[in-house]
Design a protein around this motif. Structure first.
Motif, PDB file in Angstrom:
ATOM      1  N   PHE A 146      39.108  36.158  47.248  1.00 32.46           N
ATOM      2  CA  PHE A 146      39.878  36.440  45.183  1.00 32.46           C
ATOM      3  C   PHE A 146      37.869  35.413  44.297  1.00 32.46           C
ATOM      4  CE2 PHE A 146      43.784  35.827  46.078  1.00 32.46           C
ATOM      5  CZ  PHE A 146      44.052  37.205  45.626  1.00 32.46           C
ATOM      6  N   GLY A 147      36.708  34.812  45.042  1.00 30.19           N
ATOM      7  CA  GLY A 147      35.924  34.633  44.142  1.00 30.19           C
ATOM      8  C   GLY A 147      34.585  36.066  44.725  1.00 30.19           C
TER       9      GLY A 147
ATOM     10  N   LEU B 166      44.521  33.483  31.573  1.00 26.27           N
ATOM     11  CA  LEU B 166      45.620  33.924  31.628  1.00 26.27           C
ATOM     12  C   LEU B 166      46.486  34.076  30.583  1.00 26.27           C
ATOM     13  CD1 LEU B 166      46.602  31.754  35.112  1.00 26.27           C
ATOM     14  CD2 LEU B 166      46.346  33.828  34.486  1.00 26.27           C
ATOM     15  N   ILE B 167      46.088  33.194  29.824  1.00 20.74           N
ATOM     16  CA  ILE B 167      46.789  33.732  28.837  1.00 20.74           C
ATOM     17  C   ILE B 167      46.252  35.550  27.212  1.00 20.74           C
ATOM     18  CG2 ILE B 167      47.436  32.798  26.185  1.00 20.74           C
ATOM     19  CD1 ILE B 167      46.970  29.919  27.271  1.00 20.74           C
TER      20      ILE B 167
ATOM     21  N   TYR C 198      40.291  34.547  37.548  1.00 27.14           N
ATOM     22  CA  TYR C 198      38.993  35.795  36.696  1.00 27.14           C
ATOM     23  C   TYR C 198      37.753  36.816  37.656  1.00 27.14           C
ATOM     24  CZ  TYR C 198      37.511  31.580  33.777  1.00 27.14           C
ATOM     25  OH  TYR C 198      37.632  31.052  32.669  1.00 27.14           O
ATOM     26  N   ASN C 199      39.854  37.336  39.060  1.00 32.54           N
ATOM     27  CA  ASN C 199      39.262  38.621  39.847  1.00 32.54           C
ATOM     28  C   ASN C 199      39.628  39.637  38.704  1.00 32.54           C
ATOM     29  OD1 ASN C 199      39.575  40.601  41.512  1.00 32.54           O
ATOM     30  ND2 ASN C 199      38.850  38.871  42.700  1.00 32.54           N
TER      31      ASN C 199
ATOM     32  N   ILE D 245      47.857  42.557  35.968  1.00 26.47           N
ATOM     33  CA  ILE D 245      48.245  41.286  35.256  1.00 26.47           C
ATOM     34  C   ILE D 245      49.612  40.976  35.170  1.00 26.47           C
ATOM     35  CG2 ILE D 245      49.220  41.087  32.640  1.00 26.47           C
ATOM     36  CD1 ILE D 245      46.638  42.788  32.210  1.00 26.47           C
ATOM     37  N   GLU D 246      50.343  42.561  36.222  1.00 25.97           N
ATOM     38  CA  GLU D 246      51.696  42.350  36.674  1.00 25.97           C
ATOM     39  C   GLU D 246      52.235  41.523  37.599  1.00 25.97           C
ATOM     40  OE1 GLU D 246      50.095  44.777  35.884  1.00 25.97           O
ATOM     41  OE2 GLU D 246      51.484  46.213  34.225  1.00 25.97           O
ATOM     42  N   ASP D 247      51.040  41.749  38.569  1.00 28.96           N
ATOM     43  CA  ASP D 247      50.695  40.464  39.769  1.00 28.96           C
ATOM     44  C   ASP D 247      51.074  38.738  39.410  1.00 28.96           C
ATOM     45  OD1 ASP D 247      50.765  42.643  41.482  1.00 28.96           O
ATOM     46  OD2 ASP D 247      49.004  42.712  41.616  1.00 28.96           O
TER      47      ASP D 247
END
Length: 342
Positions: A245-246, A331-332, A289-290, A295-297
């Motif tokens: 993911f990084g 995330l927020i 951060y990826n 957003i749905e995931d």
């Protein structure tokens, strides 16, 4: 002696497996007080235990035995006829598993040698152990060490794909194969397509995490769980997923399943095993951060709920924001954007 090595904890291993021990072994081999065969048996086992227990060890590369092994590896490689293939394999396994840094010229010899062993496809127990030892050694070739793509890519791809079809590798061997490949991802972004779409890393990692969750006895307390092989393997998969993911920026529908698996690991571990929870938190921070993660995931997986829960329990006096909030602010922001645009 191998049984003693098995029972050593982290501190015991580091205090006993030292430069002085390797120097003494080198002298004993030279004086014919210790056979090369017996020395290799002990060194291979020590190297295997060192890698599987994730122990940082610098004693070997500073020793005279290291220099002797380097000389033997180069001399054996330069032979035009009558090469001792078994000796070469043993030397490479000991050398790669016991060191923490590698000269490029030695890597160019050892990596193809170990991959050749790892390509064995017979499913008997003896061959499986040989393959496991070779791949465990290769996972020790960290992201700091560059290896030419032509020396490894076709072979490691074949190893992973064959396992996906036939399930011939042990769990430790399979994770090691992925860790070796993912370490090369640091140097070579062209691996992105192979890792994500050809080898389906997210699908495979999710499956492995889900299977390992079932094997771990989550009722044990943190201290009793510390030495459990399945728990340690699960943590190594989380580290490998963190690299993915990084580094990987390809959009992939299979990612959602992997994010859900990370959330599940957090939830089953949260009552008794804070160390694993913290690894999941750091990983979910990387996920957040990826820029290619949907957003749905994040919402459907429950990652946002974890972020908010961690913010609520955050102790400003004792804990760093970096460790506990795992990009909670990001995330927020994702959630805000989601409701603004939907």
């Amino acid at each position: 002696m191998n049984e003693i090595v098995d029972e050593m904890n982290y501190n015991e291993f580091k205090s006993i497996i030292t430069t002085e021990l390797f120097d003494k072994m080198d002298k004993m081999i030279e004086e014919r007080k210790l056979s090369m065969k017996n020395a290799i048996l002990l060194l291979k086992h020590a190297g295997y235990c060192r890698v599987i227990k994730n122990i940082w060890l610098s004693g070997f590369q500073e020793s005279s035995l290291n220099r002797s092994f380097e000389k033997m590896i180069v001399e054996e490689e330069q032979k035009k006829e009558e090469k001792n293939e078994k000796l070469m394999i043993d030397l490479c396994e000991c050398y790669i598993s016991l060191r923490s840094g590698f000269p490029p010229e030695l890597l160019s010899i050892c990596v193809p040698c170990l991959l050749k062993i790892a390509l064995k496809k017979e499913e008997n127990e003896e061959i499986q152990k040989e393959v496991e030892i070779a791949l465990m050694a290769l996972r020790n070739v960290s992201d700091y060490h560059y290896v030419e793509q032509e020396l490894y890519l076709n072979k490691i791809t074949e190893i992973i794909q064959y396992h996906q079809e036939h399930r011939n590798l042990t769990r430790v061997a399979y994770q090691s194969a992925w860790q070796f490949l993912m370490n090369k991802f640091y140097w070579d972004k062209s691996l992105e397509e192979v890792i994500a779409n050809e080898l389906h890393f997210t699908r495979e990692a999710a499956r492995e995490l889900e299977e390992l969750m079932k094997c771990v006895d989550w009722k044990k307390n943190e201290d009793k769980l510390k030495e459990m092989e399945e728990k340690n393997l699960l943590e190594r998969w989380l580290e490998t997923v963190n690299i993915y993911f990084g580094k990987c920026q390809l959009r992939n529908e299979e990612r959602a399943v992997l994010i859900e698996s990370i959330v599940q690991v957090y939830r089953v571990a949260k009552d008794n095993h804070r160390e694993i929870c913290e690894e999941c938190i750091r990983l979910l921070k990387t996920v957040s951060y990826n820029t290619t993660v949907e957003i749905e995931d994040l919402l459907k997986s429950g990652a946002v709920n974890i972020a908010l829960g961690e913010i609520v329990r955050f102790d400003f006096m004792k804990t760093s924001v970096e460790d506990w909030i795992f990009g909670g602010y990001v995330l927020i922001q994702y959630v805000e954007d989601y409701f603004v645009h939907c």
